[in-house]
Design a protein around this motif. Structure first.
Motif, PDB file in Angstrom:
ATOM      1  N   TYR A   1     -48.942  -0.541   1.130  1.00 22.81           N
ATOM      2  CA  TYR A   1     -48.594   0.051  -0.163  1.00 22.81           C
ATOM      3  C   TYR A   1     -48.180  -1.062  -1.122  1.00 22.81           C
ATOM      4  CZ  TYR A   1     -48.543   4.671   2.024  1.00 22.81           C
ATOM      5  OH  TYR A   1     -48.900   5.816   2.669  1.00 22.81           O
ATOM      6  N   PRO A   2     -48.302  -0.817  -2.402  1.00 21.71           N
ATOM      7  CA  PRO A   2     -47.892  -1.841  -3.371  1.00 21.71           C
ATOM      8  C   PRO A   2     -46.427  -2.240  -3.171  1.00 21.71           C
ATOM      9  CG  PRO A   2     -49.158  -0.126  -4.467  1.00 21.71           C
ATOM     10  CD  PRO A   2     -48.905   0.354  -3.073  1.00 21.71           C
ATOM     11  N   GLY A   3     -46.160  -3.596  -3.281  1.00 22.75           N
ATOM     12  CA  GLY A   3     -44.810  -4.116  -3.144  1.00 22.75           C
ATOM     13  C   GLY A   3     -44.436  -4.501  -1.738  1.00 22.75           C
ATOM     14  N   GLN A   4     -45.237  -4.164  -0.762  1.00 22.39           N
ATOM     15  CA  GLN A   4     -44.923  -4.498   0.622  1.00 22.39           C
ATOM     16  C   GLN A   4     -45.468  -5.878   0.980  1.00 22.39           C
ATOM     17  OE1 GLN A   4     -46.489  -1.307   3.011  1.00 22.39           O
ATOM     18  NE2 GLN A   4     -44.741   0.044   2.590  1.00 22.39           N
ATOM     19  N   THR A   5     -45.090  -6.360   2.185  1.00 22.03           N
ATOM     20  CA  THR A   5     -45.616  -7.606   2.747  1.00 22.03           C
ATOM     21  C   THR A   5     -46.570  -7.255   3.868  1.00 22.03           C
ATOM     22  OG1 THR A   5     -43.612  -8.858   2.202  1.00 22.03           O
ATOM     23  CG2 THR A   5     -45.042  -9.768   3.925  1.00 22.03           C
ATOM     24  N   VAL A   6     -47.789  -7.766   3.789  1.00 22.04           N
ATOM     25  CA  VAL A   6     -48.808  -7.435   4.764  1.00 22.04           C
ATOM     26  C   VAL A   6     -49.131  -8.673   5.599  1.00 22.04           C
ATOM     27  CG1 VAL A   6     -50.704  -7.940   3.168  1.00 22.04           C
ATOM     28  CG2 VAL A   6     -51.090  -6.406   5.087  1.00 22.04           C
ATOM     29  N   THR A   7     -49.358  -8.471   6.905  1.00 17.96           N
ATOM     30  CA  THR A   7     -49.705  -9.558   7.822  1.00 17.96           C
ATOM     31  C   THR A   7     -51.157  -9.382   8.263  1.00 17.96           C
ATOM     32  OG1 THR A   7     -47.426  -9.752   8.605  1.00 17.96           O
ATOM     33  CG2 THR A   7     -49.162 -10.682  10.004  1.00 17.96           C
TER      34      THR A   7
ATOM     35  N   SER B   1     -52.674  11.378 -10.770  1.00 21.19           N
ATOM     36  CA  SER B   1     -52.820  10.070 -11.439  1.00 21.19           C
ATOM     37  C   SER B   1     -52.255   8.940 -10.585  1.00 21.19           C
ATOM     38  CB  SER B   1     -52.104  10.091 -12.789  1.00 21.19           C
ATOM     39  OG  SER B   1     -50.730  10.373 -12.624  1.00 21.19           O
ATOM     40  N   ASN B   2     -52.884   7.724 -10.790  1.00 19.87           N
ATOM     41  CA  ASN B   2     -52.415   6.465 -10.180  1.00 19.87           C
ATOM     42  C   ASN B   2     -52.336   6.557  -8.662  1.00 19.87           C
ATOM     43  OD1 ASN B   2     -52.104   5.381 -12.794  1.00 19.87           O
ATOM     44  ND2 ASN B   2     -50.040   6.247 -12.937  1.00 19.87           N
ATOM     45  N   GLY B   3     -53.348   7.099  -8.077  1.00 18.14           N
ATOM     46  CA  GLY B   3     -53.417   7.187  -6.627  1.00 18.14           C
ATOM     47  C   GLY B   3     -54.509   6.304  -6.083  1.00 18.14           C
ATOM     48  N   ARG B   4     -54.381   5.975  -4.801  1.00 14.77           N
ATOM     49  CA  ARG B   4     -55.409   5.186  -4.129  1.00 14.77           C
ATOM     50  C   ARG B   4     -55.489   5.631  -2.686  1.00 14.77           C
ATOM     51  NH1 ARG B   4     -59.720   2.043  -5.864  1.00 14.77           N
ATOM     52  NH2 ARG B   4     -60.413   0.849  -4.067  1.00 14.77           N
ATOM     53  N   PRO B   5     -56.579   6.137  -2.194  1.00 13.86           N
ATOM     54  CA  PRO B   5     -57.847   6.391  -2.890  1.00 13.86           C
ATOM     55  C   PRO B   5     -57.742   7.611  -3.804  1.00 13.86           C
ATOM     56  CG  PRO B   5     -57.965   7.179  -0.656  1.00 13.86           C
ATOM     57  CD  PRO B   5     -56.633   6.502  -0.796  1.00 13.86           C
ATOM     58  N   ALA B   6     -58.874   8.053  -4.315  1.00 14.52           N
ATOM     59  CA  ALA B   6     -58.880   9.196  -5.238  1.00 14.52           C
ATOM     60  C   ALA B   6     -58.468  10.470  -4.509  1.00 14.52           C
ATOM     61  CB  ALA B   6     -60.271   9.364  -5.854  1.00 14.52           C
TER      62      ALA B   6
ATOM     63  N   ASN C   1     -58.132   2.946 -12.985  1.00 10.06           N
ATOM     64  CA  ASN C   1     -57.119   2.284 -13.783  1.00 10.06           C
ATOM     65  C   ASN C   1     -57.174   0.761 -13.592  1.00 10.06           C
ATOM     66  OD1 ASN C   1     -56.123   4.845 -14.612  1.00 10.06           O
ATOM     67  ND2 ASN C   1     -55.042   5.000 -12.644  1.00 10.06           N
ATOM     68  N   PRO C   2     -56.615  -0.001 -14.505  1.00  8.65           N
ATOM     69  CA  PRO C   2     -56.649  -1.476 -14.388  1.00  8.65           C
ATOM     70  C   PRO C   2     -55.981  -1.996 -13.125  1.00  8.65           C
ATOM     71  CG  PRO C   2     -56.070  -0.831 -16.624  1.00  8.65           C
ATOM     72  CD  PRO C   2     -56.054   0.412 -15.791  1.00  8.65           C
ATOM     73  N   ASP C   3     -55.007  -1.261 -12.600  1.00  8.18           N
ATOM     74  CA  ASP C   3     -54.308  -1.729 -11.390  1.00  8.18           C
ATOM     75  C   ASP C   3     -55.004  -1.273 -10.113  1.00  8.18           C
ATOM     76  OD1 ASP C   3     -53.840   0.931 -11.580  1.00  8.18           O
ATOM     77  OD2 ASP C   3     -51.663   0.803 -11.338  1.00  8.18           O
ATOM     78  N   ASN C   4     -56.243  -0.862 -10.236  1.00  7.20           N
ATOM     79  CA  ASN C   4     -57.078  -0.455  -9.101  1.00  7.20           C
ATOM     80  C   ASN C   4     -56.695   0.913  -8.538  1.00  7.20           C
ATOM     81  OD1 ASN C   4     -59.368  -1.214  -7.700  1.00  7.20           O
ATOM     82  ND2 ASN C   4     -58.211  -1.917  -5.906  1.00  7.20           N
ATOM     83  N   THR C   5     -55.853   1.650  -9.249  1.00  2.00           N
ATOM     84  CA  THR C   5     -55.573   3.030  -8.865  1.00  2.00           C
ATOM     85  C   THR C   5     -56.586   3.955  -9.533  1.00  2.00           C
ATOM     86  OG1 THR C   5     -54.004   3.318 -10.678  1.00  2.00           O
ATOM     87  CG2 THR C   5     -53.121   2.566  -8.549  1.00  2.00           C
TER      88      THR C   5
ATOM     89  N   ALA D   1     -51.852   4.215  -2.599  1.00  2.00           N
ATOM     90  CA  ALA D   1     -50.866   4.506  -3.642  1.00  2.00           C
ATOM     91  C   ALA D   1     -50.724   6.017  -3.721  1.00  2.00           C
ATOM     92  CB  ALA D   1     -51.305   3.922  -4.982  1.00  2.00           C
ATOM     93  N   LYS D   2     -49.516   6.490  -3.513  1.00  2.00           N
ATOM     94  CA  LYS D   2     -49.284   7.930  -3.600  1.00  2.00           C
ATOM     95  C   LYS D   2     -49.369   8.355  -5.063  1.00  2.00           C
ATOM     96  CE  LYS D   2     -46.065  11.563  -2.281  1.00  2.00           C
ATOM     97  NZ  LYS D   2     -44.783  11.890  -1.625  1.00  2.00           N
ATOM     98  N   PRO D   3     -50.226   9.321  -5.354  1.00  2.00           N
ATOM     99  CA  PRO D   3     -50.428   9.697  -6.752  1.00  2.00           C
ATOM    100  C   PRO D   3     -49.284  10.556  -7.269  1.00  2.00           C
ATOM    101  CG  PRO D   3     -51.739  11.108  -5.361  1.00  2.00           C
ATOM    102  CD  PRO D   3     -51.085  10.104  -4.444  1.00  2.00           C
ATOM    103  N   LYS D   4     -49.227  10.633  -8.576  1.00  2.00           N
ATOM    104  CA  LYS D   4     -48.314  11.545  -9.237  1.00  2.00           C
ATOM    105  C   LYS D   4     -49.119  12.756  -9.681  1.00  2.00           C
ATOM    106  CE  LYS D   4     -45.077  11.924 -13.099  1.00  2.00           C
ATOM    107  NZ  LYS D   4     -44.479  11.236 -14.293  1.00  2.00           N
TER     108      LYS D   4
END
Length: 504
Positions: A32-38, A164-169, A190-194, A138-141
């Motif tokens: 998810y956005p903001g996390q650290t991925v390995t 809105s602003n979800g990933r995937p659709a 959206n520009p942020d890939n959502t 990304a959990k949509p609103k």
């Protein structure tokens, strides 16, 4: 030659596939956005293969391949400055090794989604690689709302639903009993890939659709269950009016007659007006908002009443014409008549049942009398006829009023042992251990005429049973010859008895 080339290419692909399998990575990594991925990578079954260098390459969904991290045992670590993750990427181990060159990306963004390739430079087999797909969620609103519409024949948008602003659709669906259709969902990147998804529900709204249920359902990978939005459709329409209460039975001097102006509308009507076609409201009429009360019906009420209702969209009205009758109609006796008919039928059924019971009971008695010589259930006959019918005469004919057959009272008991014998005079006799005196015989004759007639009737009935085979054998005297008349002797009371018969 062509066949040889095809076989060689196939073997090369198989060899490369087997070599590629030696670079072990995770096929899919979700974040998810903001996390650290390995992103893990490991070279297996090295054997005699020499590992020279390892590189991490990013292939974004939309964009060019870019090196983001390089490690060489002799030249060290390098993070290219043109990398989209520069400053946020680094090797897990410090210093890293060729056996475990895993990396981490901090504060991941939606634009970091793509394919991450761990590629080894080896000798003598060449380059070998493994691919991990980073999937950003990304959990949509989600929101939904109805649209206030006006009743009409043209389809309009009555409700909207948006994720809105979800990933995937997200996936949007509708649940309702309305006679409309959902539009094809519209997807916006959206520009942020959502992704934002919108859906609308359209119909030609009618007044009856106001307040009906409509539900938007949003499904998404990040949600454990679909999110639902239950709503009620809002349809505005002008007033609808109807006057009720007139039963076509308004007669003079009738009291408490009412008319009610039923109305509906959205927005709620604010004005209700009563008036008459003539313009004058009768004095006996009282207006109470949407109700018109007539205290006493008279000729002034013989008019047309009009109810007019208004709201912000317009007005509507209804009218009813009152006809005042001279007098009240006669009260219908249909219910009383129906009750009387029902009672008569019930009485007839009861009488019929009683008659059937009595007839059936009489028939059973007669059947018992014919079969046993006595009524069914009786302990013994009230009259016992031993010597034939009182009207049996010679050769079976009547004796014209001469009662030659003795009649005995039913209470005279017979002994348990009786024997039949033949009298010397030719008459069949019944011998018994008990012999009656002359006084008993005289007493048996001291019956009044009414009782004698009853006995005669009983004997006649017995005689009929005898002739038609209805009863059992009857013990009676049978003539042997013409000496029967000589055997009879007149008594002082007018009766005749036999000289030879034995009376029991």
């Amino acid at each position: 030659m062509n066949m040889s080339r095809m076989l060689g290419a196939l073997l090369l692909l198989i060899l490369q596939g087997s070599l590629a399998q030696r670079v072990r990575v995770e096929p899919e990594v979700v974040s998810y956005p903001g996390q650290t991925v390995t992103l893990r990578c490991q070279f297996q079954d090295r054997g005699d293969t020499q590992l020279t260098q390892v590189s991490w390459i990013l292939e974004p969904i939309d964009g060019e391949r870019t090196n983001i991290a390089v490690f060489h045992p002799q030249f060290g670590i390098n993070y290219p400055t043109k990398s989209p993750v520069v400053g946020r990427v680094g090797f897990v181990l410090n210093p890293p090794t060729l056996d475990n060159p895993s990396i981490q990306i901090k504060d991941v963004k939606m634009t970091d989604e793509g394919r991450y390739i761990c590629e080894y430079a080896t000798y003598p087999s060449g380059n070998e690689q493994g691919v991990s797909s980073l999937i950003m969620l990304a959990k949509p609103k989600n929101i939904a709302s109805t649209v206030t519409v006006t009743a009409g024949k043209t389809p309009v948008i009555a409700a909207r639903c948006e994720s809105s602003n979800g990933r995937p659709a997200a996936t949007i669906s509708w649940s309702t009993t309305l006679n409309g259709n959902a539009t094809t969902p519209q997807t916006t990147n959206n520009p942020d890939n959502t992704v934002t998804v919108q859906s609308q529900y359209m119909l030609a709204p009618q007044p009856a659709d106001n307040g009906k249920d409509i539900t938007c359902i949003v499904s998404h990978r990040t949600m454990p269950q679909p999110e639902t939005f239950a709503m009620k459709l809002v349809v505005e329409y002008p007033p609808q009016v109807q006057i009720v209460g007139y039963d076509n039975n308004w007669y003079r001097d009738r009291t408490n007659a009412f008319l009610t102006c039923q109305h509906d509308g959205n927005p709620i009507p604010t004005t209700v007006t009563w008036k008459t076609l003539s313009g004058l409201m009768p004095e006996t009429v009282q207006v109470q908002d949407n109700r018109l009360a007539v205290q006493k019906v008279d000729d002034t009420v013989n008019t047309t009443f009009i109810c007019e209702v208004r709201n912000s969209l317009g007005s509507a009205k209804d009218q009813v014409t009152i006809i005042v009758r001279e007098q009240a109609p006669p009260i219908s006796n249909a219910g009383v008549i129906a009750g009387v008919i029902f009672a008569c039928i019930l009485v007839l059924l009861l009488i019929g049942g009683l008659i059937f019971f009595l007839v059936n009971h009489k028939r059973q008695q007669q059947q018992g009398y014919r079969g046993t010589g006595k009524p069914a259930g009786a302990p013994y006959d009230s009259i016992t006829r031993l010597f034939g019918s009182s009207k049996s005469g010679k050769n079976g004919t009547g004796n014209n009023g001469n009662n030659n057959t003795p009649i005995y009272r039913g209470d005279v008991g017979l002994s348990e042992k009786t024997n039949q014998g033949i009298h010397p005079g030719g008459m069949a006799l019944l011998e018994t251990t008990h012999t009656h005196t002359a006084e008993d015989i005289l007493l048996s004759s001291e019956m009044d005429e009414a009782e004698r007639k009853k006995f005669d009737e009983l004997e006649e009935e017995d005689e009929r049973y005898d002739h038609f085979g209805g009863g059992g054998p009857i013990l009676q005297l049978r003539q042997h010859d013409d000496d029967l008349d000589d055997d009879m002797e007149s008594q002082k009371d007018g009766s005749v008895i036999s000289r030879t018969a034995v009376y029991v």
